[in-house]
Design an enzyme around this catalytic site. Sequence first.
Site, PDB file in Angstrom:
ATOM      1  N   TYR A  83      10.780   0.400  -7.226  1.00  0.00           N
ATOM      2  CA  TYR A  83      11.653   1.070  -6.377  1.00  0.00           C
ATOM      3  C   TYR A  83      10.363   1.160  -4.796  1.00  0.00           C
ATOM      4  O   TYR A  83       9.526   0.796  -5.052  1.00  0.00           O
ATOM      5  CB  TYR A  83      12.033   2.748  -7.135  1.00  0.00           C
ATOM      6  CG  TYR A  83      11.066   3.235  -6.166  1.00  0.00           C
ATOM      7  CD1 TYR A  83      10.939   4.678  -4.562  1.00  0.00           C
ATOM      8  CD2 TYR A  83      10.294   3.854  -7.592  1.00  0.00           C
ATOM      9  CE1 TYR A  83      10.646   5.565  -5.362  1.00  0.00           C
ATOM     10  CE2 TYR A  83       9.460   5.234  -6.817  1.00  0.00           C
ATOM     11  CZ  TYR A  83       9.616   5.793  -5.305  1.00  0.00           C
ATOM     12  OH  TYR A  83       8.883   7.028  -5.607  1.00  0.00           O
ATOM     13  N   ARG A 110       5.986  -4.679   0.064  1.00  0.00           N
ATOM     14  CA  ARG A 110       5.902  -4.034  -0.922  1.00  0.00           C
ATOM     15  C   ARG A 110       6.368  -3.868  -2.168  1.00  0.00           C
ATOM     16  O   ARG A 110       5.968  -4.112  -3.492  1.00  0.00           O
ATOM     17  CB  ARG A 110       5.637  -2.250  -0.356  1.00  0.00           C
ATOM     18  CG  ARG A 110       4.577  -1.828  -1.418  1.00  0.00           C
ATOM     19  CD  ARG A 110       4.366  -0.060  -0.672  1.00  0.00           C
ATOM     20  NE  ARG A 110       5.733   0.848  -0.516  1.00  0.00           N
ATOM     21  CZ  ARG A 110       5.588   1.594   0.131  1.00  0.00           C
ATOM     22  NH1 ARG A 110       4.897   2.267   0.490  1.00  0.00           N
ATOM     23  NH2 ARG A 110       6.941   2.206   0.195  1.00  0.00           N
ATOM     24  N   ARG A 157      15.598  -1.281 -28.267  1.00  0.00           N
ATOM     25  CA  ARG A 157      14.191  -0.993 -27.755  1.00  0.00           C
ATOM     26  C   ARG A 157      13.018  -1.209 -28.319  1.00  0.00           C
ATOM     27  O   ARG A 157      13.001  -1.008 -29.207  1.00  0.00           O
ATOM     28  CB  ARG A 157      14.400   0.756 -27.967  1.00  0.00           C
ATOM     29  CG  ARG A 157      12.889   1.721 -26.990  1.00  0.00           C
ATOM     30  CD  ARG A 157      13.508   2.842 -27.833  1.00  0.00           C
ATOM     31  NE  ARG A 157      12.684   3.414 -27.028  1.00  0.00           N
ATOM     32  CZ  ARG A 157      10.859   3.683 -27.767  1.00  0.00           C
ATOM     33  NH1 ARG A 157      10.620   2.678 -27.991  1.00  0.00           N
ATOM     34  NH2 ARG A 157      10.252   4.429 -26.638  1.00  0.00           N
ATOM     35  N   LYS A 183       4.926   0.424  -6.774  1.00  0.00           N
ATOM     36  CA  LYS A 183       6.247   2.002  -6.637  1.00  0.00           C
ATOM     37  C   LYS A 183       6.528   1.965  -7.703  1.00  0.00           C
ATOM     38  O   LYS A 183       8.092   1.672  -7.612  1.00  0.00           O
ATOM     39  CB  LYS A 183       5.843   1.491  -5.639  1.00  0.00           C
ATOM     40  CG  LYS A 183       7.146   3.023  -5.065  1.00  0.00           C
ATOM     41  CD  LYS A 183       7.584   2.179  -3.505  1.00  0.00           C
ATOM     42  CE  LYS A 183       8.379   3.661  -2.910  1.00  0.00           C
ATOM     43  NZ  LYS A 183       7.787   5.054  -2.736  1.00  0.00           N
ATOM     44  N   GLU A 219      -3.560  11.312  -2.589  1.00  0.00           N
ATOM     45  CA  GLU A 219      -2.545  11.603  -1.293  1.00  0.00           C
ATOM     46  C   GLU A 219      -1.251  12.208  -2.361  1.00  0.00           C
ATOM     47  O   GLU A 219      -1.854  13.010  -3.149  1.00  0.00           O
ATOM     48  CB  GLU A 219      -1.976   9.759  -1.663  1.00  0.00           C
ATOM     49  CG  GLU A 219      -1.068  10.206  -3.248  1.00  0.00           C
ATOM     50  CD  GLU A 219      -0.488   7.845  -3.277  1.00  0.00           C
ATOM     51  OE1 GLU A 219      -0.059   7.800  -2.609  1.00  0.00           O
ATOM     52  OE2 GLU A 219      -0.756   7.598  -4.704  1.00  0.00           O
ATOM     53  N   LEU A 241      -0.831   4.563  -3.248  1.00  0.00           N
ATOM     54  CA  LEU A 241       0.111   3.404  -2.994  1.00  0.00           C
ATOM     55  C   LEU A 241       0.197   4.235  -1.494  1.00  0.00           C
ATOM     56  O   LEU A 241      -0.179   4.554  -0.657  1.00  0.00           O
ATOM     57  CB  LEU A 241       1.886   4.855  -2.880  1.00  0.00           C
ATOM     58  CG  LEU A 241       2.734   3.966  -2.563  1.00  0.00           C
ATOM     59  CD1 LEU A 241       3.319   2.766  -4.024  1.00  0.00           C
ATOM     60  CD2 LEU A 241       3.649   4.833  -2.996  1.00  0.00           C
TER      61      LEU A 241
END
Length: 288
Positions: A33, A52, A101, A148, A181, A206
Amino acid sequence: MSDIAYVNGAYLPLAEARVSILDRGFLFADGVYEVAAIIEGRLVDNDSHLSRLENSLRELRIANAPAIQTIADIETELVARNEVNEGLVYLQITRGAAGDRDFGFPRGTAPTIVAFAQKKNIIASPAAQTGVKILTVPDLRWARRDIKTIALLAQVLAKQAALDAGCQEAWMVDRHGLVTEGSSSTAFILTKADVIVTRPNSPAILPGCTRKAVQTLAAREKLTIEERCFSVTEAYEAKEAFLTSASNLVLPVVEIDGRPIGSGAPGDKTRLLRTLYLEWAMNPDATG
């Protein structure tokens, strides 16, 4: 007008937005995302966010995603349709919905792409005036934090621990006592020698887009910057501390684990960097 979302090629009311329960984002957190700020109706630093995003898709081997320009057009259209002057655009791409799945990558499955826009008070955020309080917590995440991904449970738990403690953000700490972070931000300190310190990019963190822009702006002001690890103890003793993120820009940190940082009020360097970032975000062509 209803809030408008984007789902797999269609713009529709947010309340009607749906994806399959077999989507791999839902079943495996198999997706990535991005979040970009909107100021004065324009996306801020979006080229950096999309770069990114490309890297995240590549690292997770999610193929057949739309071209980056197409994604940028979707975001711009959402800003217009939702009439957002100030706020955020959220974009998520998963590996898609297979027929069952199964852990292995499905063959021939198209990625799922969803996006929406939200209004948010960013420029006049009260936290920019008061500063935020930080709680330090162990870093429980996986080893590829430079991607991310939508697998954010450790960050959710960290953020909730901070909220439960009366803080607004958590700074995660590795097994050596070094800050990695924030749960949704990049961590910075200003030493008593007026050196801005933040952890260097690596798989441990990140690569923050706002972080990168703030470092560039700081360098233009001839401020000294060091990319190195710093400990929780060093953060306690800092002259100032601050965080950066797309949704908050630059926010002063006034307390860590109940200990006031510096004077216990937003510091001058932090205020300067927030001002510089806002000036750049509102007029990037004029400031470079």
